[in-house]
Design a protein around this motif. Structure first.
Motif, PDB file in Angstrom:
ATOM      1  N   ARG A   1       1.062  -0.922   0.003  1.00 14.21           N
ATOM      2  CA  ARG A   1       0.015  -0.396  -0.123  1.00 14.21           C
ATOM      3  C   ARG A   1       1.081   1.505  -0.319  1.00 14.21           C
ATOM      4  O   ARG A   1       1.915   0.293   0.504  1.00 14.21           O
ATOM      5  N   ILE A   2       0.614   2.464  -0.693  1.00 15.15           N
ATOM      6  CA  ILE A   2       1.414   3.032  -0.395  1.00 15.15           C
ATOM      7  C   ILE A   2       1.298   4.062   0.677  1.00 15.15           C
ATOM      8  O   ILE A   2       2.463   4.845   0.365  1.00 15.15           O
ATOM      9  N   SER A   3       0.734   3.933   1.444  1.00 17.23           N
ATOM     10  CA  SER A   3       0.409   4.641   2.658  1.00 17.23           C
ATOM     11  C   SER A   3       1.162   3.286   3.800  1.00 17.23           C
ATOM     12  O   SER A   3       1.398   4.096   5.132  1.00 17.23           O
ATOM     13  N   HIS A   4       2.190   2.426   3.027  1.00 18.81           N
ATOM     14  CA  HIS A   4       3.257   1.750   3.882  1.00 18.81           C
ATOM     15  C   HIS A   4       3.833   2.524   4.483  1.00 18.81           C
ATOM     16  O   HIS A   4       4.670   3.678   4.571  1.00 18.81           O
ATOM     17  N   ALA A   5       5.208   1.851   5.443  1.00 19.05           N
ATOM     18  CA  ALA A   5       6.176   3.278   6.123  1.00 19.05           C
ATOM     19  C   ALA A   5       7.179   4.118   5.329  1.00 19.05           C
ATOM     20  O   ALA A   5       7.378   4.945   5.478  1.00 19.05           O
ATOM     21  N   THR A   6       7.708   3.106   4.536  1.00 19.66           N
ATOM     22  CA  THR A   6       9.141   3.246   3.581  1.00 19.66           C
ATOM     23  C   THR A   6       8.216   4.619   2.916  1.00 19.66           C
ATOM     24  O   THR A   6       8.494   5.437   2.836  1.00 19.66           O
ATOM     25  N   PRO A   7       7.410   4.188   1.822  1.00 13.27           N
ATOM     26  CA  PRO A   7       6.659   5.732   1.462  1.00 13.27           C
ATOM     27  C   PRO A   7       6.454   6.375   2.162  1.00 13.27           C
ATOM     28  O   PRO A   7       7.065   7.856   1.316  1.00 13.27           O
ATOM     29  N   ALA A   8       5.827   6.077   3.007  1.00 15.66           N
ATOM     30  CA  ALA A   8       5.290   7.425   4.120  1.00 15.66           C
ATOM     31  C   ALA A   8       6.351   8.325   4.090  1.00 15.66           C
ATOM     32  O   ALA A   8       6.497   8.979   3.923  1.00 15.66           O
ATOM     33  N   ALA A   9       7.399   8.311   3.903  1.00 17.51           N
ATOM     34  CA  ALA A   9       8.406   8.722   5.433  1.00 17.51           C
ATOM     35  C   ALA A   9       9.149   9.910   4.649  1.00 17.51           C
ATOM     36  O   ALA A   9       9.210  10.590   4.265  1.00 17.51           O
ATOM     37  N   TYR A  10       8.638   9.477   3.057  1.00 13.05           N
ATOM     38  CA  TYR A  10       8.926  10.660   1.934  1.00 13.05           C
ATOM     39  C   TYR A  10       7.922  11.892   1.905  1.00 13.05           C
ATOM     40  O   TYR A  10       7.736  12.585   1.355  1.00 13.05           O
ATOM     41  N   PHE A  11       6.659  11.513   2.332  1.00 13.34           N
ATOM     42  CA  PHE A  11       5.302  12.493   2.537  1.00 13.34           C
ATOM     43  C   PHE A  11       4.825  13.308   2.964  1.00 13.34           C
ATOM     44  O   PHE A  11       3.605  13.676   3.026  1.00 13.34           O
TER      45      PHE A  11
END
Ligand SMILES: [Zn+2]
Length: 559
Positions: free
Chosen positions: A146-156
């Protein structure tokens, strides 16, 4: 007359030299080392996984030519990182704690770990993606979770806990990211439309109103030739790569998404920032599942090849590829090979792995409710090509009960030590340094700290993360007197920051980039957030200027 002419010519020459010198000096001061930055993160990986993938492929990896160093992964409060603080260090240049996303850590004194800065405690920290966007670059996120997972989330996103996926998805939508490809559609939709949003907002409508194209099938890729795009191909995570062709043929591969993202983002003349995550390498290692691991890691390597091909042609692109931490404690060699490891041929190592046709979770799910040892034995023979004993099947059935939702963890735990040459030490993360791969101008070399990745990313693109944070996150209580600021919770799921200033009425909904000032709506250059842990609310300096009627230009983010 004659001497006048000479003097005039000399003056002209001197002036043009001066102008040229000024031009070169300013050019040097403004020129960022690179135009584009692509960061590819293999979640939960380490050297042993890469060596295994190379044996399995039988040829060099795309990553092999890019090896430049290693990264220390510990966080501000632990020697073993969760993905949230690990990715926050890469995205913001600040090493943080717990499962925080885009926030500096609370002040804790932990012997043996470097102290965190008290003046930053629990304050939002701007990210490389936010900086790239302010420089007018295109931005993109490509993941298999999911785009809301931790790794991508840290960027936005900026939240106290990675589990706040509703807030994370909303912040992402209002960040104006140009290309978003992955899974997690359910956090775009309200509960009554089959989604998971408690605030009843339909973010697909918001995206459409902001001229995004929304796609759910990889066939739609051919119709899209420019940003902005939200391609979420599953309600939750995408399928493991090994299962995708059969179980989710509508989903693109990570390499296909990376290719599409680069072709869309590179249309921006100012350049782009793209973050790509092989999200499920971590889950495969949590499960001790070689089938899921090898297929997802080799697909990640194909995505690296796509980025590398672009960077080689372009010449102004920095590519970084690295894990955020390691998971599973994989070893090539286990107790079975104690006496025979010096005779372990690639053929013996690979024989059981080559027969695997399904990920452990897909194999496990195919059992349905009947998880009898006989059924398990049959499914392992069918999907992993291994003839396991009934006793081992019984052990899997018993062990699976202790894993609850993660019953499939039992497959690798029982099968790997007895039928493969692979060892695993844990179902959790591990704390060793991770390998660093880089290609392009100003590529980093050596043993780095996790937060160095964020700082060098910003430096490569030509901005300063501290200046960016000061521009994007001003605490409301510091910009305005306490009595002028109020958080309106009339709708508890959609709180609104209200500010009164010299007869002006401002309303700023949380998790959005909107300012309603005297009934006129403005889209801001950053989002408004509340840190639940402190109750403090932060808004972009642009909003403060507008509310105060201050027309002076916003400060630069370049040093
Ligand atoms: Zn993990």
């Amino acid at each position: 007359m004659h001497s006048d002419k000479v003097r005039r010519r000399q003056t002209v020459l001197a002036v043009s030299f001066l102008l040229a010198a000024i031009f070169f000096l300013t050019a040097a001061a403004n020129a960022a080392p690179v135009k584009n930055l692509i960061v590819l993160i293999m979640d939960g990986c380490g050297d042993e996984q890469l060596t295994l993938a190379r044996w399995f492929k039988g040829a060099p990896l795309a990553l092999d030519d890019m090896r430049t160093g290693a990264v220390k992964t510990y966080t501000s409060d632990a020697v073993i990182a969760d993905s949230a603080p690990a990715a926050t260090a890469y995205a913001t240049g600040i090493r943080t704690a717990g499962t925080m996303i885009g926030l500096a850590p609370p002040v804790k004194n932990i012997p043996g770990l470097p102290p965190s800065a008290p003046e930053l405690a629990l304050k939002p920290q701007a990210s490389v993606l936010e900086g790239a966007r302010l420089l007018g670059k295109a931005t993109g996120i490509v993941v298999t979770s999911r785009i809301s997972h931790a790794t991508p989330a840290a960027y936005f996103a900026h939240v106290g806990k990675r589990s706040q996926e509703e807030d994370i998805t909303e912040q992402g939508v209002y960040q104006g990211i140009d290309v978003v490809l992955g899974g997690g559609r359910r956090y775009l939709l309200p509960a009554q439309a089959g989604g998971s949003r408690q605030d009843q907002e339909d973010l697909t409508a918001v995206l459409r109103s902001r001229n995004y194209q929304l796609i759910e099938h990889k066939d739609a890729f051919t119709k899209i030739s420019e940003p902005k795009v939200y391609g979420l191909f599953a309600m939750s995570h995408l399928a493991p790569e090994i299962d995708r062709p059969d179980l989710a043929p509508e989903q693109p591969s990570l390499a296909e998404m990376t290719q599409k993202a680069i072709s869309l983002l590179s249309t921006n003349k100012n350049g782009f920032f793209l973050m790509v995550e092989g999200s499920q390498i971590d889950w495969a290692c949590h499960a001790n599942d070689p089938a899921h691991l090898l297929s997802d890691l080799l697909m990640f390597d194909q995505a690296v090849q796509v980025a590398l091909d672009f960077a080689k042609k372009d010449g102004q692109t920095l590519v970084l590829a690295l894990p955020d931490h390691n998971t599973g404690g994989l070893s090539i060699g286990n107790r079975r090979s104690d006496e025979t490891y010096d005779k372990l041929t690639p053929e013996i190592l690979l024989a059981p792995l080559k027969k695997m046709r399904r990920s452990a979770p897909a194999l496990w799910q195919s059992l349905g409710a009947d998880r009898s040892p006989e059924r398990i034995r049959e499914a392992v023979r069918r999907d992993w090509g291994l003839d396991i004993s009934l006793e081992h099947a019984r052990q899997i059935a018993d062990l699976a009960k202790t894993f609850g939702q993660e019953g499939h963890y039992a497959l690798g735990e029982v099968i790997c030590p007895h039928y493969t040459q692979l060892g695993w030490t844990t179902h959790g993360h591990t704390g060793g340094d991770v390998p660093l791969f880089a290609y392009g101008p100003s590529r980093p070399v050596g043993l780095l700290e996790a937060q160095d990745i964020g700082r060098l990313s910003a430096r490569a693109l030509g901005f300063d993360l501290e200046l960016l944070t000061m521009r994007l996150f001003v605490e409301a209580g510091q910009a305005f007197p306490a009595e002028a600021v109020q958080l309106d919770r009339t709708d508890p799921h959609n709180p609104v920051l209200r500010i009164q200033h010299q007869g002006r009425q401002a309303a700023l909904p949380l998790n959005k980039n909107l300012l309603l000032l005297n009934n006129e709506q403005v889209a801001l250059e950053g989002i408004v957030i509340q840190v639940a842990e402190t109750g403090k609310i932060y808004l972009p300096l642009e909003a403060v200027h507008r509310i105060k009627g201050d027309s002076k230009p916003l400060p630069a983010i370049q040093k």
